[in-house]
Design a protein around this motif. Sequence first.
Motif, mmCIF file in Angstrom:
data_model
loop_
_atom_site.group_PDB
_atom_site.id
_atom_site.type_symbol
_atom_site.label_atom_id
_atom_site.label_comp_id
_atom_site.label_asym_id
_atom_site.label_seq_id
_atom_site.Cartn_x
_atom_site.Cartn_y
_atom_site.Cartn_z
ATOM 1 N N TYR A 256 -15.629 111.779 34.579
ATOM 2 C CA TYR A 256 -15.897 111.770 33.138
ATOM 3 C C TYR A 256 -16.900 110.655 32.796
ATOM 4 C CZ TYR A 256 -12.093 115.022 31.989
ATOM 5 O OH TYR A 256 -11.286 116.130 31.862
ATOM 6 N N SER B 223 -14.089 106.772 28.972
ATOM 7 C CA SER B 223 -12.986 106.319 29.825
ATOM 8 C C SER B 223 -13.020 104.802 29.996
ATOM 9 C CB SER B 223 -13.089 107.007 31.190
ATOM 10 O OG SER B 223 -13.290 108.397 31.050
ATOM 11 N N ALA C 151 -11.037 103.251 33.137
ATOM 12 C CA ALA C 151 -11.194 103.821 34.478
ATOM 13 C C ALA C 151 -12.327 103.139 35.239
ATOM 14 C CB ALA C 151 -11.469 105.322 34.376
ATOM 15 N N ARG D 1 -12.081 109.706 37.077
ATOM 16 C CA ARG D 1 -11.034 110.180 36.172
ATOM 17 C C ARG D 1 -10.880 111.691 36.344
ATOM 18 N NH1 ARG D 1 -11.554 110.309 29.512
ATOM 19 N NH2 ARG D 1 -9.619 111.448 29.100
ATOM 20 N N ASN E 265 -3.736 113.156 32.370
ATOM 21 C CA ASN E 265 -4.939 112.328 32.402
ATOM 22 C C ASN E 265 -4.732 111.269 33.491
ATOM 23 O OD1 ASN E 265 -7.449 111.429 31.549
ATOM 24 N ND2 ASN E 265 -6.594 110.007 30.056
ATOM 25 N N PHE F 73 -6.747 108.165 36.341
ATOM 26 C CA PHE F 73 -7.907 107.360 36.725
ATOM 27 C C PHE F 73 -7.693 106.698 38.077
ATOM 28 C CE2 PHE F 73 -7.396 105.706 32.108
ATOM 29 C CZ PHE F 73 -7.938 106.850 31.559
#
Length: 591
Positions: free
Chosen positions: A480, A485, A488, A500, A512, A514
């Motif tokens: 992403y 993010s 992350a 991620r 979700n 990371f």
Amino acid sequence: MPFDTGAFSKDNPLAQKLEKLFTNIKEKIEQADDQVITPEDRKLIRLLEEKLVDEALLVVEKSHIPGLKKTVKVCAKTISDLVLHQEQGKPAAPVEEHHSTAQDLYQHRLDKLERIRARGDEPFKYAFTRSHPIQEARSAFEAAEATAAEGEACLAATLAGRLVAFRDQGKTCFADLRDEDGRIQVWLNQKEMGEEAFATLKDLDLGDIVGVSGQVKRTKRGEITVFAESYTLLTKSLRASAEKYHGLKDVETRYRQRYLDMVANPEVLGVFKKRIQVVACMREWLNKRGYLEVETPMLHPIPGGATARPFITHHNTYDHDFYLRVAPELYLKRLTVGGFDKVFEINRCFRNEGVDTRHNPEFTTMELYEAYQDYLGLMDETEEMLRYVIEQVAGSASIEYQGSTIDVGGAWKRMTLHDAIREYAGIDLESTRDRAEAARLAKSVGVEVDATMGYGRIVDEVLSLKVQPHLIQPTFLYDYPLELSPLAKKKRDNPALTERFQPFIACLEIGNAFSELNDPIDQRERFEAQVALREAGDEEAQYLDEDFITALEVGMPPTAGLGIGIDRLAMLVTNSASIREVIFFPQLRTL
């Protein structure tokens, strides 16, 4: 045989209506295509003739005969009206001629309550000893049948449950009791019980909690039945739980008064039992793999761990505002800094955001953190865990969700977020980092963009509107944009992206994850970028948390983290279209 309306005048409109409805139902069943009709459909007439309308309504819910469901529901309502007037000793009248108010019915039950107390019986008992739950008694009886001579099987039992049907046939009555897991017919006879005890049955109402003792046998019609020797009123119900034979259909009332919903619609208990099983199976999977369950604060001095608008409350003693938890992430990562290698928390979160079929302001997540792991290894674990939970709860790797067949058994599809946008939206947002160009591309495919949205929010909006509706089969999107993010790690070979991923099933965003950012200098820069977005008007941008940066400066090992939405996972395994169907008490507007 035709429905017995002998107790009512043949000129009565309801009796006439019922005869026509039975003829209509029979015709629909007789004329149904052989590929559509089922043995259960053929039972409907018998069920309705015996006034077993609850069972009839459950059967017809699964019927595929055109128009049958609506007709049976009208028939059930008509039977309800006839029986209601018969029980009250009144001539049957059409619905529109019945003027009783809710207060009248409440007073009627209060009068019964006083009669019960006047004869020395306590209508709200302290305890009752059962020999079996109802379903267990049914199973025990069927086991006894397997070894007994035909027609000789019986089982002594003391059962209890809510009275959900009552059929008065003079010196004999039939009742149905329902508890958490089962339902059973009860035969009550004046000769067996004695005249005095039998006469007290007139003070029972649907919804009362009743205990019975007797022998479990089969009737001549093959129905497993308790032939009662005695009964005990355990709790007098003062309010009718729902329309007598229809269950509770008003959605607003179902959500506001979930207890009524569960009493009137027993299948709702099944939905929530599956939700409970989702949590139990997930906890079991995690415990077996060495994760430790922990608890972290729900009141935060600084909201963090997710891009969301928080709820604010005030602590009087400290004279300080606190924020209800939007995510447990930053506290769980502090525990990783402290030395816990594998932790998880099943927690309530609160976000002051919009409400729709997939969002509730108060919701449940499971978050885990595993030291020395990255997002690719965690992706494998996530697939394994979700497959295990779904198979355990649904009983199969193939499930139905809102008209789609979902298969979680095979290898799940994996694609980068930008590849998915190119495939499903037809634009390339990876080719630009410019906010204005990203906005132009998004608008070109019909995505609205406002002035507060940065590059990351634009990408997220395109994902939500143009990509997510296509993600029916289990799919992982990964890699992403950095702007989207802030917690992350940067992708190893492309610092514009982060490590991620998100799992999607049946178009639902399930989680979700990371490779967690553990560089305190990078984390400060990300937080400062979020502060800039907040100052520009983005109310969901994150705050700068100095203590969390201090924790990272102490040193956090390489770590991967995952959050799973329990409510959405429960939606999936129960085939529920709305998140409110799987939350006991969803948030609603105050009346």
